[in-house]
Design an enzyme around this catalytic site. Structure first.
Site, PDB file in Angstrom:
ATOM      1  N   SER A  78       0.861  -1.179   0.000  1.00 40.68           N
ATOM      2  CA  SER A  78       0.000   0.000   0.000  1.00 40.68           C
ATOM      3  C   SER A  78       0.890   1.219   0.000  1.00 40.68           C
ATOM      4  O   SER A  78       1.715   1.398   0.912  1.00 40.68           O
ATOM      5  CB  SER A  78      -0.880   0.028   1.246  1.00 40.68           C
ATOM      6  OG  SER A  78      -1.337   1.348   1.474  1.00 40.68           O
ATOM      7  N   ASP A 134      -4.874   3.419  -1.137  1.00 43.68           N
ATOM      8  CA  ASP A 134      -5.807   3.756  -0.056  1.00 43.68           C
ATOM      9  C   ASP A 134      -6.338   5.175  -0.221  1.00 43.68           C
ATOM     10  O   ASP A 134      -5.663   6.146   0.110  1.00 43.68           O
ATOM     11  CB  ASP A 134      -5.088   3.614   1.291  1.00 43.68           C
ATOM     12  CG  ASP A 134      -4.940   2.165   1.701  1.00 43.68           C
ATOM     13  OD1 ASP A 134      -5.967   1.464   1.716  1.00 43.68           O
ATOM     14  OD2 ASP A 134      -3.813   1.733   1.994  1.00 43.68           O
ATOM     15  N   MET A 186      -8.778   8.043   0.912  1.00 45.01           N
ATOM     16  CA  MET A 186      -9.483   8.449   2.149  1.00 45.01           C
ATOM     17  C   MET A 186     -10.010   9.864   1.996  1.00 45.01           C
ATOM     18  O   MET A 186      -9.298  10.744   1.508  1.00 45.01           O
ATOM     19  CB  MET A 186      -8.517   8.419   3.332  1.00 45.01           C
ATOM     20  CG  MET A 186      -7.856   7.082   3.560  1.00 45.01           C
ATOM     21  SD  MET A 186      -6.768   7.177   4.991  1.00 45.01           S
ATOM     22  CE  MET A 186      -6.101   5.515   4.997  1.00 45.01           C
ATOM     23  N   HIS A 198      -8.778   1.013  -2.716  1.00 44.92           N
ATOM     24  CA  HIS A 198      -9.603   0.799  -1.518  1.00 44.92           C
ATOM     25  C   HIS A 198     -10.239   2.139  -1.174  1.00 44.92           C
ATOM     26  O   HIS A 198      -9.541   3.049  -0.716  1.00 44.92           O
ATOM     27  CB  HIS A 198      -8.692   0.265  -0.405  1.00 44.92           C
ATOM     28  CG  HIS A 198      -9.345   0.118   0.925  1.00 44.92           C
ATOM     29  ND1 HIS A 198      -8.629  -0.077   2.087  1.00 44.92           N
ATOM     30  CD2 HIS A 198     -10.651   0.123   1.303  1.00 44.92           C
ATOM     31  CE1 HIS A 198      -9.460  -0.182   3.107  1.00 44.92           C
ATOM     32  NE2 HIS A 198     -10.689  -0.050   2.663  1.00 44.92           N
ATOM     33  N   MET A 225     -11.176  -6.090   6.606  1.00 41.22           N
ATOM     34  CA  MET A 225     -10.291  -5.142   7.303  1.00 41.22           C
ATOM     35  C   MET A 225      -9.865  -5.744   8.633  1.00 41.22           C
ATOM     36  O   MET A 225     -10.702  -6.143   9.446  1.00 41.22           O
ATOM     37  CB  MET A 225     -11.005  -3.813   7.563  1.00 41.22           C
ATOM     38  CG  MET A 225     -11.207  -2.937   6.334  1.00 41.22           C
ATOM     39  SD  MET A 225      -9.704  -2.592   5.393  1.00 41.22           S
ATOM     40  CE  MET A 225      -8.665  -1.806   6.627  1.00 41.22           C
ATOM     41  N   ASP A 263      -6.359  -6.644   5.007  1.00 41.25           N
ATOM     42  CA  ASP A 263      -5.710  -5.337   5.019  1.00 41.25           C
ATOM     43  C   ASP A 263      -5.660  -4.794   6.444  1.00 41.25           C
ATOM     44  O   ASP A 263      -6.686  -4.570   7.068  1.00 41.25           O
ATOM     45  CB  ASP A 263      -6.526  -4.398   4.115  1.00 41.25           C
ATOM     46  CG  ASP A 263      -5.939  -3.001   3.997  1.00 41.25           C
ATOM     47  OD1 ASP A 263      -4.843  -2.758   4.519  1.00 41.25           O
ATOM     48  OD2 ASP A 263      -6.607  -2.164   3.362  1.00 41.25           O
TER      49      ASP A 263
END
Ligand code: DX5
Ligand code: ZN
Length: 222
Positions: free
Chosen positions: A16, A43, A45, A74, A145, A180
């Protein structure tokens, strides 16, 4: 490096880039992919679904230019359907959305698939696994997760392992199970035994001085 991870049943190691040095992202990506990692986990967010902001389509686009590796995004965002087209246009090949932010996960999965990408569904450690069952037929990947999302470098939560086993039992052979959060040399074998196929690793690769040795060690444990 893996171009299409659905063509193999082998365990896949996904760095990641959340823990990479963004000032030299291209070199960081080259280092882990030439060092034996399979493809990349991105990732995203939004500061709403999780209390952190990372990056969005412009950075995905830059990563897309830097590598031909498969890109797994993600989406830790409250409106995955709103932003999914921009993620795919930027070059993401799998979009994983959180079940917590949608009313109808099967519908969300079908809408994302219309964009021509693969689709994943994920759930937080506190979310009951039953919540994802309605969408199971419509996704390519289930991401379990193993930390509360938002930050890298957290400790693996072993309480999610029964969830990994429950998902594994229900998946078709063409679907993949991803894990993850807190995956490192102490936890990766346990996650693999529970049934995970894809292993996301941020700090246990990027925070190490010798990333290639870290990758070799993780792979040896699989
Ligand atoms: C957590 C992210 C993870 C994270 C993993 O919010 O979804 O992908 O970067 O970091 P590590 O491997 O350090 O737990
Ligand atoms: Zn992630």
């Amino acid at each position: 490096m893996t171009a299409n991870p659905f063509q193999t049943r082998a365990h896949q190691l996904l760095p990641s880039i959340l823990s990479a040095d963004f000032a030299k992202l291209g070199a960081e990506i080259d280092e882990v992919l030439s060092g034996g990692a399979d493809f990349l986990h991105l990732d995203v967010m939004d500061g709403h679904f999780v209390p952190n902001i990372s990056f969005g389509p412009p950075v995905i686009k830059a990563v897309r230019k830097a590598t031909t590796a498969y890109l797994d995004a993600h989406l830790m965002i409250t409106e995955p359907l709103r932003y999914a087209p921009a993620m795919v246009a930027a070059g993401a090949q799998n979009l994983t959305f959180h079940v917590e932010v949608v009313d109808d996960p099967a519908h969300a999965a079908r809408e994302i698939r219309k964009l021509g990408c693969n689709v994943g569904i994920t759930l937080n450690p506190a979310t009951p696994v039953e919540r994802i069952w309605p969408a199971l037929d419509w996704v390519d990947v289930v991401l379990v997760m193993s930390v509360v999302p938002g930050f890298s470098g957290q400790k693996f939560i072993p309480d999610v392992l029964p969830k990994v086993r429950a998902v594994k039992q229900r998946l078709r052979p063409d679907q993949r199970l991803e894990i993850d959060g807190g995956i490192n040399a102490d936890t990766i074998a346990t996650a693999a035994e529970a049934g995970a196929d894809w292993f996301v690793v941020a700090s246990a690769i990027f925070d190490q001085t010798d990333r290639q040795a870290a990758i070799r060690q993780l792979r040896a444990l699989l």
